[in-house]
Design a protein around this motif. Sequence first.
Motif, PDB file in Angstrom:
ATOM      1  N   PHE A 196       0.860  -1.178   0.000  1.00 35.14           N
ATOM      2  CA  PHE A 196       0.000   0.000   0.000  1.00 35.14           C
ATOM      3  C   PHE A 196       0.901   1.233   0.000  1.00 35.14           C
ATOM      4  N   LEU A 197       0.368   2.356  -0.458  1.00 34.01           N
ATOM      5  CA  LEU A 197       1.146   3.594  -0.493  1.00 34.01           C
ATOM      6  C   LEU A 197       1.234   4.204   0.893  1.00 34.01           C
ATOM      7  N   LEU A 198       2.412   4.704   1.241  1.00 36.86           N
ATOM      8  CA  LEU A 198       2.589   5.405   2.508  1.00 36.86           C
ATOM      9  C   LEU A 198       2.190   6.863   2.278  1.00 36.86           C
ATOM     10  N   THR A 199       0.886   7.138   2.347  1.00 36.67           N
ATOM     11  CA  THR A 199       0.388   8.488   2.098  1.00 36.67           C
ATOM     12  C   THR A 199       0.821   9.416   3.225  1.00 36.67           C
ATOM     13  N   ASP A 200       1.033  10.683   2.910  1.00 37.38           N
ATOM     14  CA  ASP A 200       1.508  11.673   3.885  1.00 37.38           C
ATOM     15  C   ASP A 200       2.711  11.151   4.665  1.00 37.38           C
ATOM     16  N   PRO A 201       3.744  10.705   3.962  1.00 39.76           N
ATOM     17  CA  PRO A 201       4.892  10.123   4.675  1.00 39.76           C
ATOM     18  C   PRO A 201       5.652  11.172   5.476  1.00 39.76           C
ATOM     19  N   GLU A 202       6.166  10.754   6.614  1.00 43.10           N
ATOM     20  CA  GLU A 202       6.985  11.615   7.448  1.00 43.10           C
ATOM     21  C   GLU A 202       8.305  10.906   7.695  1.00 43.10           C
ATOM     22  N   GLU A 203       9.374  11.514   7.207  1.00 42.74           N
ATOM     23  CA  GLU A 203      10.691  10.918   7.404  1.00 42.74           C
ATOM     24  C   GLU A 203      10.946  10.729   8.898  1.00 42.74           C
ATOM     25  N   GLY A 204      11.281   9.509   9.290  1.00 40.89           N
ATOM     26  CA  GLY A 204      11.521   9.216  10.703  1.00 40.89           C
ATOM     27  C   GLY A 204      10.291   8.749  11.451  1.00 40.89           C
ATOM     28  N   GLU A 205       9.164   8.523  10.752  1.00 39.02           N
ATOM     29  CA  GLU A 205       7.969   8.038  11.446  1.00 39.02           C
ATOM     30  C   GLU A 205       8.153   6.587  11.872  1.00 39.02           C
ATOM     31  N   SER A 206       7.351   6.180  12.845  1.00 41.20           N
ATOM     32  CA  SER A 206       7.412   4.806  13.342  1.00 41.20           C
ATOM     33  C   SER A 206       6.509   3.904  12.520  1.00 41.20           C
ATOM     34  N   ILE A 207       6.986   2.700  12.272  1.00 41.41           N
ATOM     35  CA  ILE A 207       6.185   1.689  11.585  1.00 41.41           C
ATOM     36  C   ILE A 207       6.509   0.337  12.213  1.00 41.41           C
ATOM     37  N   ALA A 208       5.490  -0.454  12.449  1.00 39.85           N
ATOM     38  CA  ALA A 208       5.686  -1.770  13.049  1.00 39.85           C
ATOM     39  C   ALA A 208       5.879  -2.801  11.953  1.00 39.85           C
ATOM     40  N   VAL A 209       6.995  -3.523  12.027  1.00 43.19           N
ATOM     41  CA  VAL A 209       7.322  -4.583  11.073  1.00 43.19           C
ATOM     42  C   VAL A 209       7.293  -5.904  11.837  1.00 43.19           C
ATOM     43  N   ASN A 210       6.282  -6.732  11.556  1.00 42.08           N
ATOM     44  CA  ASN A 210       6.063  -7.956  12.340  1.00 42.08           C
ATOM     45  C   ASN A 210       6.012  -7.663  13.836  1.00 42.08           C
ATOM     46  N   GLY A 211       5.415  -6.509  14.161  1.00 44.02           N
ATOM     47  CA  GLY A 211       5.229  -6.157  15.568  1.00 44.02           C
ATOM     48  C   GLY A 211       6.373  -5.424  16.204  1.00 44.02           C
ATOM     49  N   VAL A 212       7.432  -5.139  15.451  1.00 43.25           N
ATOM     50  CA  VAL A 212       8.608  -4.452  15.998  1.00 43.25           C
ATOM     51  C   VAL A 212       8.572  -2.994  15.552  1.00 43.25           C
ATOM     52  N   CYS A 213       8.572  -2.081  16.500  1.00 48.34           N
ATOM     53  CA  CYS A 213       8.546  -0.659  16.183  1.00 48.34           C
ATOM     54  C   CYS A 213       9.899  -0.233  15.618  1.00 48.34           C
ATOM     55  N   LEU A 214       9.901   0.256  14.371  1.00 48.44           N
ATOM     56  CA  LEU A 214      11.121   0.685  13.706  1.00 48.44           C
ATOM     57  C   LEU A 214      10.909   2.071  13.104  1.00 48.44           C
ATOM     58  N   THR A 215      12.008   2.750  12.801  1.00 44.68           N
ATOM     59  CA  THR A 215      11.951   4.098  12.240  1.00 44.68           C
ATOM     60  C   THR A 215      12.132   4.038  10.738  1.00 44.68           C
ATOM     61  N   ALA A 216      11.153   4.566  10.012  1.00 43.14           N
ATOM     62  CA  ALA A 216      11.187   4.531   8.548  1.00 43.14           C
ATOM     63  C   ALA A 216      11.914   5.761   8.011  1.00 43.14           C
ATOM     64  N   ARG A 217      12.778   5.540   7.042  1.00 41.85           N
ATOM     65  CA  ARG A 217      13.479   6.642   6.381  1.00 41.85           C
ATOM     66  C   ARG A 217      13.565   6.329   4.880  1.00 41.85           C
ATOM     67  N   ASN A 218      14.018   7.298   4.127  1.00 39.88           N
ATOM     68  CA  ASN A 218      14.082   7.153   2.666  1.00 39.88           C
ATOM     69  C   ASN A 218      12.745   6.665   2.105  1.00 39.88           C
ATOM     70  N   ILE A 219      11.660   7.246   2.591  1.00 39.69           N
ATOM     71  CA  ILE A 219      10.325   6.825   2.156  1.00 39.69           C
ATOM     72  C   ILE A 219      10.061   7.335   0.743  1.00 39.69           C
ATOM     73  N   ASN A 220       9.687   6.422  -0.131  1.00 48.54           N
ATOM     74  CA  ASN A 220       9.414   6.781  -1.521  1.00 48.54           C
ATOM     75  C   ASN A 220       8.262   5.927  -2.032  1.00 48.54           C
ATOM     76  N   GLY A 221       7.066   6.514  -2.017  1.00 49.19           N
ATOM     77  CA  GLY A 221       5.883   5.762  -2.433  1.00 49.19           C
ATOM     78  C   GLY A 221       5.555   4.662  -1.448  1.00 49.19           C
ATOM     79  N   SER A 222       5.784   3.440  -1.849  1.00 41.72           N
ATOM     80  CA  SER A 222       5.522   2.303  -0.965  1.00 41.72           C
ATOM     81  C   SER A 222       6.820   1.675  -0.439  1.00 41.72           C
ATOM     82  N   ARG A 223       7.959   2.275  -0.779  1.00 40.53           N
ATOM     83  CA  ARG A 223       9.247   1.724  -0.344  1.00 40.53           C
ATOM     84  C   ARG A 223       9.855   2.569   0.771  1.00 40.53           C
TER      85      ARG A 223
END
Length: 216
Positions: free
Chosen positions: A30-57
């Motif tokens: 799915f597209l990461l709409t309104d992305p914020e560099e450094g936002e938190s995202i849970a990956v298999n339940g693990v809270c991680l910091t997302a960076r270099n957000i580009n569309g869905s990557r």
Amino acid sequence: MFTGIIQGLGTLLEKKPSGGGMTFGLEADFLLTDPEEGESIAVNGVCLTARNINGSRFTVDVSPESLARTGLGRLRAGDRVNLERALRLSDRLGGHLVSGHVDAQGRVEQRRPAGDFTLFTFSLDQGLTRYIIEKGSIAINGISLTVNRCERDRFSVSIIPHTLAVTTLGTLQEGDLVNIEVDMIGKYVEKMLAGQSAAGLPGRINPAFLAEHGFL
């Protein structure tokens, strides 16, 4: 903070060592709409910091602690993961309060059909099962689930067809390891009671009080 309601699946595109930990490249379905560099995202339940957000990557850094406590280190390129973006204060709390801080890994002991549902039984260290209660909440690979039954070192959950289809639970087999986060409320209550006892304070909140009012 998260709710345990999975927004979609992601695919691990690449993983590489980085400063004692690892860096993952991921693509969501799915597209990461309104992305914020450094936002938190849970990956298999693990809270991680997302960076270099580009569309869905996006890219995340996984610390040595997260690699040691969770199953993220076993992932391989092409593996699918559960994804959930952080909770907004205006969002519906469809699951339960999930911090994204995994307590331990559990093991799938049994998977069997139960009518249209699928019943999973997981084993877990006894030091954590004391925080699990029947009809209470638990997060498995980031998914908010309701506990059917709990015993000394294991518990079971019943999975509806929709959850099985839209999360990685559908691929789980007996013997697989999963990330588990127990309900944080129980841990806070336990620490409060321990501090009260250590201070020699009688207080009204004690195990007898909690049992009388249905909390234990």
